[in-house]
Design an enzyme around this catalytic site. Structure first.
Site, PDB file in Angstrom:
ATOM      1  CG  ASN A 148      -1.943  -1.135   1.125  1.00 22.60           C
ATOM      2  OD1 ASN A 148      -2.122  -1.715   0.061  1.00 22.60           O
ATOM      3  ND2 ASN A 148      -2.573  -1.457   2.226  1.00 22.60           N
TER       4      ASN A 148
ATOM      5  CG  HIS B 237       4.125  -1.486  -4.607  1.00 18.73           C
ATOM      6  ND1 HIS B 237       2.948  -2.144  -4.839  1.00 18.73           N
ATOM      7  CD2 HIS B 237       5.115  -2.339  -5.000  1.00 18.73           C
ATOM      8  CE1 HIS B 237       3.199  -3.345  -5.353  1.00 18.73           C
ATOM      9  NE2 HIS B 237       4.505  -3.490  -5.451  1.00 18.73           N
TER      10      HIS B 237
ATOM     11  CB  CYS C 203      11.654  16.355 -10.324  1.00 17.06           C
ATOM     12  SG  CYS C 203      11.982  17.047 -11.964  1.00 17.06           S
TER      13      CYS C 203
ATOM     14  CB  CYS D 242      16.318  17.586 -11.409  1.00 18.21           C
ATOM     15  SG  CYS D 242      15.074  18.192 -10.240  1.00 18.21           S
TER      16      CYS D 242
ATOM     17  CB  SER E 139      -5.491  -9.702  -5.790  1.00 13.50           C
ATOM     18  OG  SER E 139      -4.435  -8.914  -6.325  1.00 13.50           O
TER      19      SER E 139
ATOM     20  CG  ASN F 128      -8.735 -11.671   0.190  1.00 13.73           C
ATOM     21  OD1 ASN F 128      -9.817 -11.238  -0.219  1.00 13.73           O
ATOM     22  ND2 ASN F 128      -7.572 -11.341  -0.355  1.00 13.73           N
TER      23      ASN F 128
ATOM     24  CD  GLU G 223     -12.927 -11.973  -4.216  1.00 12.45           C
ATOM     25  OE1 GLU G 223     -14.168 -12.020  -4.287  1.00 12.45           O
ATOM     26  OE2 GLU G 223     -12.224 -11.357  -5.027  1.00 12.45           O
TER      27      GLU G 223
ATOM     28  CB  ALA H 208      -8.411  -6.965   6.828  1.00 10.32           C
TER      29      ALA H 208
HETATM   30  P1  NAD Z   1      -5.717  -5.723  -5.129  1.00 12.74           P
HETATM   31  O1  NAD Z   1      -6.584  -4.545  -5.383  1.00 12.74           O
HETATM   32  O2  NAD Z   1      -5.131  -6.441  -6.293  1.00 12.74           O
HETATM   33  O3  NAD Z   1      -6.560  -6.787  -4.296  1.00 12.74           O
HETATM   34  C1  NAD Z   1      -7.237  -6.422  -3.120  1.00 12.74           C
HETATM   35  C2  NAD Z   1      -7.542  -7.690  -2.349  1.00 12.74           C
HETATM   36  O4  NAD Z   1      -8.132  -7.351  -1.108  1.00 12.74           O
HETATM   37  C3  NAD Z   1      -8.538  -8.622  -3.079  1.00 12.74           C
HETATM   38  O5  NAD Z   1      -8.044  -9.940  -3.015  1.00 12.74           O
HETATM   39  C4  NAD Z   1      -9.823  -8.457  -2.269  1.00 12.74           C
HETATM   40  O6  NAD Z   1     -10.597  -9.649  -2.262  1.00 12.74           O
HETATM   41  C5  NAD Z   1      -9.283  -8.146  -0.897  1.00 12.74           C
HETATM   42  N1  NAD Z   1     -10.155  -7.372  -0.020  1.00 12.74           N
HETATM   43  C6  NAD Z   1     -10.990  -6.333  -0.339  1.00 12.74           C
HETATM   44  N2  NAD Z   1     -11.574  -5.837   0.761  1.00 12.74           N
HETATM   45  C7  NAD Z   1     -11.112  -6.579   1.813  1.00 12.74           C
HETATM   46  C8  NAD Z   1     -11.347  -6.537   3.208  1.00 12.74           C
HETATM   47  N3  NAD Z   1     -12.186  -5.650   3.774  1.00 12.74           N
HETATM   48  N4  NAD Z   1     -10.694  -7.422   3.997  1.00 12.74           N
HETATM   49  C9  NAD Z   1      -9.837  -8.334   3.461  1.00 12.74           C
HETATM   50  N5  NAD Z   1      -9.584  -8.417   2.128  1.00 12.74           N
HETATM   51  C10 NAD Z   1     -10.203  -7.544   1.322  1.00 12.74           C
HETATM   52  O7  NAD Z   1      -4.620  -5.258  -4.095  1.00 12.74           O
HETATM   53  P2  NAD Z   1      -3.081  -5.607  -3.989  1.00 12.74           P
HETATM   54  O8  NAD Z   1      -2.889  -7.073  -4.027  1.00 12.74           O
HETATM   55  O9  NAD Z   1      -2.600  -4.812  -2.841  1.00 12.74           O
HETATM   56  O10 NAD Z   1      -2.440  -5.032  -5.313  1.00 12.74           O
HETATM   57  C11 NAD Z   1      -2.818  -3.725  -5.739  1.00 12.74           C
HETATM   58  C12 NAD Z   1      -1.712  -2.774  -6.041  1.00 12.74           C
HETATM   59  O11 NAD Z   1      -2.279  -1.482  -6.107  1.00 12.74           O
HETATM   60  C13 NAD Z   1      -0.667  -2.707  -4.976  1.00 12.74           C
HETATM   61  O12 NAD Z   1       0.535  -2.759  -5.617  1.00 12.74           O
HETATM   62  C14 NAD Z   1      -0.825  -1.333  -4.304  1.00 12.74           C
HETATM   63  O13 NAD Z   1       0.392  -0.635  -4.363  1.00 12.74           O
HETATM   64  C15 NAD Z   1      -1.785  -0.565  -5.148  1.00 12.74           C
HETATM   65  N6  NAD Z   1      -2.931  -0.015  -4.405  1.00 12.74           N
HETATM   66  C16 NAD Z   1      -2.748   0.519  -3.162  1.00 12.74           C
HETATM   67  C17 NAD Z   1      -3.828   1.024  -2.462  1.00 12.74           C
HETATM   68  C18 NAD Z   1      -3.582   1.596  -1.088  1.00 12.74           C
HETATM   69  O14 NAD Z   1      -2.474   2.076  -0.825  1.00 12.74           O
HETATM   70  N7  NAD Z   1      -4.553   1.547  -0.176  1.00 12.74           N
HETATM   71  C19 NAD Z   1      -5.112   1.013  -3.009  1.00 12.74           C
HETATM   72  C20 NAD Z   1      -5.277   0.474  -4.296  1.00 12.74           C
HETATM   73  C21 NAD Z   1      -4.169  -0.033  -4.977  1.00 12.74           C
HETATM   74 ZN    ZN Z   2      13.247  18.910 -11.378  1.00 10.50          ZN
END
Ligand code: NAD
Ligand code: ZN
Length: 247
Positions: free
Chosen positions: A103, A120, A128, A131, A192, A216, A218, A235
């Site tokens: 996240n 990430h 930038c 630079c 996911s 999760n 699902e 969660a």
């Molecule tokens: P993803 O969006 O691919 O998958 C989200 C997962 O969370 C799914 O498997 C879904 O079933 C599950 N989920 C949804 N709500 C839930 C809950 N309440 N409790 C438990 N599980 C739940 O997410 P990812 O695997 O983190 O990959 C996404 C990419 O996008 C990451 O690289 C991340 O950097 C970025 N991203 C970050 C954020 C953030 O910072 N909050 C938000 C969106 C995307």
């Molecule tokens: Zn610059």
């Protein structure tokens, strides 16, 4: 949620010597930040090729910034939820050694966690593209009329987060690997398992002999591959319940 699996998970955590967590967007949905995939996922509204890839960003930064601005707006007032807070408590009590997160929202830190590896990057800073100067987002006024923001050198600013086609900073990745190797129990929360190379970490942990507890709403591609102890549910609910039973 399966009660026997839940109880088994509590015991695994109680007996663990080096517990770590790997978190994804799912832990933050209850803070009002949409995940990328799944129902209401951001991808249903924004095409990642256009909005969140390096090539897409460089060819049309203004369009990509529409997504980033949307993310920033949902982040400004976002608060850590019961899931983040439960992990912070586990860390403070010495039970949780480290959280490896995909996240970019900074909510683990808002909850008070200190041992967080942001694989990430984060949306806290902008960098930038010419630079490499960095700017804290707090000092900038982002206006949808005035996108993309630019550096004083004229270069376009990009969030200091890893876009598709970009690599994870080696330092963070190696730090994560170190914890994976030391872990004996891993909490895999709200991811996911589709994003590379983070999705390789759970299997590495299993190959080192760790047990995986997956939380999760699902099952995921990792559920069968890593033979996770799968706890179906939100969660925030499950982590909060862990804390009640652990401490
Ligand atoms: P993803 O969006 O691919 O998958 C989200 C997962 O969370 C799914 O498997 C879904 O079933 C599950 N989920 C949804 N709500 C839930 C809950 N309440 N409790 C438990 N599980 C739940 O997410 P990812 O695997 O983190 O990959 C996404 C990419 O996008 C990451 O690289 C991340 O950097 C970025 N991203 C970050 C954020 C953030 O910072 N909050 C938000 C969106 C995307
Ligand atoms: Zn610059």
């Amino acid at each position: 949620m399966d009660k026997t699996l839940y109880q088994f998970s509590v015991e695994l955590i109680q007996q663990s010597r080096y517990l770590i967590a790997i978190t994804g967007a799912g832990i933050s949905t209850e803070s009002g930040i949409p995940a990328f995939r799944g129902t209401n996922g951001l991808w249903s509204r924004f095409d990642p090729e256009v909005y969140a890839s390096r090539s897409g960003f460089l060819s049309n930064p203004q369009k990509a910034w529409e997504l980033f601005l949307h993310l920033y707006e949902s982040l400004v007032d976002a608060r850590a939820n019961a899931g983040h807070i439960a992990l912070a408590k586990m860390e403070k009590r010495g039970k949780l050694q480290c959280t490896i997160t995909q996240n970019i929202d900074g909510l683990h830190q808002k909850a008070g966690q200190e041992n967080v590896i942001e694989l990430h990057g984060s949306l806290r800073n902008l960098i930038c593209t010419v630079c490499s100067q960095t700017f804290n987002i707090k000092g900038l006024l982002l206006d949808s009329q005035d996108l993309p923001p630019v550096c004083n050198c004229g270069g376009v600013l990009k969030p200091d987060a890893v876009l598709f086609e970009e690599s994870i900073p080696a330092e963070s990745y190696f730090a994560a690997l170190k914890h994976i190797r030391m872990s004996d129990v891993v909490l895999l929360i709200g991811t996911s398992g589709l994003v590379h190379p983070v999705n390789e970490l759970p299997e590495m942990a299993v190959n080192h002999g760790a047990s995986l507890i997956e939380i999760n709403i699902e099952p995921t591609v990792l559920t069968a591959v890593c033979k996770t102890v799968f706890l179906k549910g939100r969660a925030a609910d499950i982590l909060d319940r862990f804390n009640c039973d652990l401490f």
